[in-house]
Each structure stands twice: as structure tokens, then as C-alpha cells.
Design an enzyme around this catalytic site. Structure first.
Site, PDB file in Angstrom:
ATOM      1  N   SER A 146       2.801 -34.624 -81.509  1.00 48.57           N
ATOM      2  CA  SER A 146       1.919 -35.578 -82.169  1.00 48.57           C
ATOM      3  C   SER A 146       0.924 -34.814 -83.030  1.00 48.57           C
ATOM      4  O   SER A 146       0.336 -33.832 -82.574  1.00 48.57           O
ATOM      5  CB  SER A 146       1.186 -36.398 -81.097  1.00 48.57           C
ATOM      6  OG  SER A 146       0.262 -37.265 -81.697  1.00 48.57           O
ATOM      7  N   LYS A 172       5.486 -37.045 -84.750  1.00 55.82           N
ATOM      8  CA  LYS A 172       4.691 -38.281 -84.751  1.00 55.82           C
ATOM      9  C   LYS A 172       3.385 -37.991 -85.470  1.00 55.82           C
ATOM     10  O   LYS A 172       2.724 -36.994 -85.185  1.00 55.82           O
ATOM     11  CB  LYS A 172       4.445 -38.709 -83.309  1.00 55.82           C
ATOM     12  CG  LYS A 172       3.310 -39.697 -83.111  1.00 55.82           C
ATOM     13  CD  LYS A 172       3.345 -40.247 -81.697  1.00 55.82           C
ATOM     14  CE  LYS A 172       1.963 -40.576 -81.175  1.00 55.82           C
ATOM     15  NZ  LYS A 172       2.020 -41.208 -79.832  1.00 55.82           N
ATOM     16  N   LYS A 174      -0.386 -39.507 -86.566  1.00 54.68           N
ATOM     17  CA  LYS A 174      -1.416 -40.531 -86.400  1.00 54.68           C
ATOM     18  C   LYS A 174      -1.767 -41.088 -87.774  1.00 54.68           C
ATOM     19  O   LYS A 174      -1.892 -40.316 -88.748  1.00 54.68           O
ATOM     20  CB  LYS A 174      -2.662 -39.920 -85.753  1.00 54.68           C
ATOM     21  CG  LYS A 174      -2.430 -39.409 -84.342  1.00 54.68           C
ATOM     22  CD  LYS A 174      -2.324 -40.544 -83.343  1.00 54.68           C
ATOM     23  CE  LYS A 174      -2.302 -40.004 -81.910  1.00 54.68           C
ATOM     24  NZ  LYS A 174      -2.199 -41.089 -80.921  1.00 54.68           N
ATOM     25  N   ASP A 199       1.860 -43.521 -85.475  1.00 54.25           N
ATOM     26  CA  ASP A 199       1.084 -44.152 -84.396  1.00 54.25           C
ATOM     27  C   ASP A 199      -0.273 -44.559 -84.951  1.00 54.25           C
ATOM     28  O   ASP A 199      -1.036 -43.716 -85.427  1.00 54.25           O
ATOM     29  CB  ASP A 199       0.902 -43.160 -83.241  1.00 54.25           C
ATOM     30  CG  ASP A 199       0.141 -43.771 -82.070  1.00 54.25           C
ATOM     31  OD1 ASP A 199      -0.137 -44.986 -82.087  1.00 54.25           O
ATOM     32  OD2 ASP A 199      -0.165 -43.024 -81.122  1.00 54.25           O
ATOM     33  N   GLU A 224       3.977 -47.279 -83.959  1.00 51.63           N
ATOM     34  CA  GLU A 224       3.431 -47.484 -82.622  1.00 51.63           C
ATOM     35  C   GLU A 224       2.083 -48.189 -82.689  1.00 51.63           C
ATOM     36  O   GLU A 224       1.202 -47.765 -83.434  1.00 51.63           O
ATOM     37  CB  GLU A 224       3.295 -46.105 -81.956  1.00 51.63           C
ATOM     38  CG  GLU A 224       2.834 -46.145 -80.526  1.00 51.63           C
ATOM     39  CD  GLU A 224       2.730 -44.741 -79.935  1.00 51.63           C
ATOM     40  OE1 GLU A 224       3.364 -43.805 -80.453  1.00 51.63           O
ATOM     41  OE2 GLU A 224       1.990 -44.593 -78.956  1.00 51.63           O
ATOM     42  N   ASP A 249       2.219 -49.430 -77.051  1.00 53.14           N
ATOM     43  CA  ASP A 249       1.594 -48.426 -76.183  1.00 53.14           C
ATOM     44  C   ASP A 249       0.472 -49.153 -75.437  1.00 53.14           C
ATOM     45  O   ASP A 249       0.697 -49.732 -74.358  1.00 53.14           O
ATOM     46  CB  ASP A 249       1.089 -47.272 -77.075  1.00 53.14           C
ATOM     47  CG  ASP A 249       0.256 -46.226 -76.348  1.00 53.14           C
ATOM     48  OD1 ASP A 249       0.009 -46.380 -75.147  1.00 53.14           O
ATOM     49  OD2 ASP A 249      -0.174 -45.238 -76.986  1.00 53.14           O
ATOM     50  N   LYS A 273       2.916 -44.747 -70.665  1.00 50.39           N
ATOM     51  CA  LYS A 273       1.993 -43.730 -70.163  1.00 50.39           C
ATOM     52  C   LYS A 273       1.666 -44.103 -68.727  1.00 50.39           C
ATOM     53  O   LYS A 273       1.001 -45.131 -68.491  1.00 50.39           O
ATOM     54  CB  LYS A 273       0.720 -43.691 -71.007  1.00 50.39           C
ATOM     55  CG  LYS A 273       0.976 -43.199 -72.424  1.00 50.39           C
ATOM     56  CD  LYS A 273      -0.252 -43.266 -73.299  1.00 50.39           C
ATOM     57  CE  LYS A 273       0.067 -42.692 -74.677  1.00 50.39           C
ATOM     58  NZ  LYS A 273      -1.009 -42.989 -75.656  1.00 50.39           N
ATOM     59  N   GLY A 301       1.677 -39.244 -73.772  1.00 46.68           N
ATOM     60  CA  GLY A 301       0.714 -38.388 -73.088  1.00 46.68           C
ATOM     61  C   GLY A 301      -0.706 -38.741 -73.482  1.00 46.68           C
ATOM     62  O   GLY A 301      -0.948 -39.411 -74.492  1.00 46.68           O
TER      63      GLY A 301
HETATM   64 MG    MG Z   1      -0.066 -44.252 -78.976  1.00 50.74          MG
END
Ligand code: MG
Length: 384
Positions: A146, A172, A174, A199, A224, A249, A273, A301
Site C-alpha cells: 500500500s 494499492k 491511497k 483505496d 476500496e 473495508d 481486517k 492491515g
Molecule cells: Mg482500506
């Protein structure tokens, strides 16, 4: 059936500086904080768990201070001295306390770890025995990495290159309003074939649907949690307007949330998670739904220390976890971590479950003391 009794629990508030500060839609954080649970079973076996809480409310509502309060006053007293016939009994004993999922998860994880150690087996194998029907652990998990929000597109492309060279084959990124479509376009232009996902951590609203629809052009594995952290209904409305699968999520905090999200077509992929859903007992129930319904599943995570990372890895090695997980090598976040050995990435973008019983890693007493001292040093600024 073996019976075990929890005889003692010790809590450790810790903080570790990140190798590089992490920027998400919540802001920038320099340190990782957690409450580590050291739990003794039958006077002789010690298990460890991590309450994946934060310095200040962000991804979740729980902080180090709320975790200590709940553990000391309400949660630990429910477990100590009670005969347990399964680690799942611990989750049942904690059920009368509502919410506080991240905190309960750390306490329950310590029970799972101690139980596996008492039976002389890896935690991943204990998990595999507890799913219905019983499964066999793969002994490793496919992982990705990420990447936080960077100052420029060029900086992002440089970090992606570095991560691909390190062996991660799922990226991934952000995103947040203003850092989304142009980002996806630039990354796809440079890397037409990589497994790429975004995400949003709830940074958008349904009014952004037309804007988000532009992302359909970039062959994303998923987007996400674009909308509200508690929302399911509007995600269904957004999914109806997108080809890109929505992965939930934050919004799925229980097995009933998942049933609702699947029924409404708000969730075509799940990021599970374990702390978010209250621990591994709840995670196993959710895992079984995903396997039964054919829902692609991966384990996310919360930038855990090696204690929480090891438990997540043990779960991520279950065969029904079908997509790469957010479990990075230790050196991505900490130098050093508080456990040995560190987690390293294999050439095929997997991480191997350690051979030792339980979580398979050992807390290093000197590093634990250093992490406790670091926490005490940042408390004044947390409380300021
Ligand atoms: Mg997330």
C-alpha cells in the site's frame, strides 16, 4: 477436549517510529502506537496479541487510552480464571461488551496464540482446523503493498518502481479528492499490466459518482471503500454506476454487515481486517461466508507491529483468501520491529508463515522496553 484457563494478562502500551511517515486521507502520522497483550495460559504458556488502536481516532474510534480502559476494567476480568474449551470461548465471553472491536481483537488474538502454543502447532494450522469444513493452510500468503498519498505523480511512480523491484506484484494506492483520476491515468500509462487498486478510505460521497466513473477506464482490480465508513446503501447505488468492483473495508464490521452488503450488491470484494470485526472468531465466520458465496477475499492491515502482522499472516494463509493481502515485509514500516525474525518478501510476492508454534515470532524484551519508552515520550504531545 482440552480445557485451558487464563491466569494472568499484562498490557504494554508501545509506539514505534515509521520508517517513513504515512499520509492517507486522515492526515500524516509519524509513529505507530498499539497496546500489546501478553497473556498467560495455565501458568506456563504465554501468548501475544495486538490491539490495533491508534494515537488518535482515525480509521477507527478506538485509541490506546480507550483500549487500556476497556481491557483493564471490563474485558480482562471477563476472561481471567474462566475455563475455556476452545479459543472461540473467549470471543463468546467478551460478546456482552458491545463495540470496541479492535481492543477485543487484541485480547482474543493472545488467547489464539497461547492456545496454539499449548498445542505445539502454528496458529495458521489452528485457524485451519476451526473453519468449516476444515482446511489446510498454504503456509504462505500472497501479498501486495500500500502506497500513501505522495506530493507528486513523479514521486508516486518512483515508489511504485521501487516496490515492484522489491518483489511486490500488487500495488494499492491511497486516493482522495484531487488525487485520483490523473493518478490512475499516469500509473496505467507507465505500468499497463500491473495489478492495481485504489483505496479511498471514505473520502468521497455519492455526488462524486460521475467523477469516480472515469476510473473505469484504468482496469483497476477494485476501488476500496469510496463512500462513508458506516455506509452500505450508497455503495450499492454507486456500484450500480461503476464497472470497477467496489471492495468494502470500513463498512463491514460483522457477518451481518457482510450479508447485507452482498444482498445489496454493495461489496463485490471484501477486505477483511480481523481487528475491525472483533477478532479471529468473527473473522472465521466471515471467511466461511466468503468461501460459500464465492466472494473474493483478502486480508488488510492496520500497520501492525510484528505481533499483529504475524497473526494476520497466519489467517491470510488460509486457502479461501483468494486475493493478495496488505501484509508487507517488516522493513516497509519499522527498523527494527519488536519481534524476530522479521517478515521478508519472497520473489513470488508471498510471505512465508514462520515455522514456530503460535504466531511464530518472538517479542524481543529490549525492543519492547524501547517501544514502551517511546510511547511514554510521545504521550505529552498526544494529550496536548
Ligand atoms: Mg482500506
Amino acid at each position: 477436549m482440552p480445557t485451558h484457563t487464563i491466569t494472568h494478562v499484562t498490557l504494554h502500551s508501545v509506539a514505534l517510529p515509521y520508517v517513513e511517515p504515512l499520509r492517507t486521507s486522515f492526515g500524516v502520522e509519524a509513529d505507530k502506537a498499539a497496546v500489546l497483550v501478553e497473556l498467560t495460559l495455565d501458568h506456563n504458556v504465554t501468548g501475544w496479541g495486538e490491539c490495533a488502536v491508534e494515537i488518535r481516532p482515525g480509521y477507527g474510534a478506538e485509541t490506546v487510552f480507550t483500549a487500556l480502559h476497556m481491557l483493564n476494567n471490563f474485558l480482562i476480568p471477563k476472561l481471567v480464571g474462566q475455563p475455556l474449551t476452545s479459543p472461540q470461548d473467549a470471543a463468546a465471553l467478551l460478546r456482552s461488551v458491545r463495540e470496541h472491536h479492535h481492543t477485543k481483537s487484541g485480547l482474543e488474538a493472545a488467547v489464539w496464540d497461547a492456545w496454539a502454543k499449548a498445542e505445539g502447532k502454528r496458529l495458521t494450522d489452528l485457524f485451519a482446523e476451526h473453519v468449516t469444513p476444515p482446511a489446510e493452510s498454504r503456509g504462505c500468503a500472497r501479498v501486495g503493498v500500500s502506497i500513501g498519498i505522495q506530493p507528486t505523480l513523479e514521486a508516486t511512480l518512483g515508489i511504485i518502481r521501487k516496490r515492484l523491484e522489491q518483489g511486490y506484484n500488487r500495488i494499492k494506492l491511497k486516493i482522495a479528492p484531487g488525487w485520483d483520476v490523473a493518478l490512475a491515468r499516469a500509473v496505467r500509462a507507465e505500468y499497463p499490466e500491473i495489478d492495481l487498486m485504489l483505496d479511498a478510505n471514505s473520502a468521497y460521497t455519492l455526488a462524486d459518482a460521475a467523477h469516480l466513473r472515469q476510473l473505469d477506464d484504468y482496469r483497476l482490480m477494485m476501488i476500496e471503500q469510496p463512500l462513508g465508513y458506516n455506509d452500505i446503501y450508497e455503495h450499492a447505488a454507486l456500484q450500480a454506476q461503476l464497472r470497477t468492483p467496489i471492495c468494502l473495508d470500513e463498512s463491514v464490521k460483522s457477518v451481518s454487515d457482510l450479508h447485507l452488503a452482498l444482498e445489496l450488491d454493495a461489496c463485490r470484494i471484501l477486505n477483511l481486517k480481523p481487528p475491525r470485526v472483533g477478532g479471529f472468531t468473527a473473522s472465521l465466520a466471515i471467511y466461511e461466508v466468503c468461501v460459500r458465496e464465492g466472494v473474493p477475499l483478502w486480508i488488510g492491515g492496520l500497520l501492525e507491529t510484528g505481533v499483529g502482522r504475524a497473526a494476520n499472516l497466519a489467517f491470510a494463509a488460509l486457502p479461501g483468501v483468494t486475493l493478495p493481502c496488505d501484509i508487507s515485509a517488516t522493513d516497509r514500516y519499522f527498523a527494527p520491529d519488536i519481534v524476530e525474525p522479521p517478515f521478508t518478501i519472497n520473489a513470488d510476492s508471498t510471505i512465508t508463515v514462520p515455522d514456530g508454534s503460535g504466531i511464530g515470532v518472538e517479542v524481543q524484551p529490549d525492543r519492547l522496553e524501547a517501544a514502551k519508552a517511546h510511547w511514554r515520550s510521545i504521550v505529552p504531545y498526544v494529550e496536548a
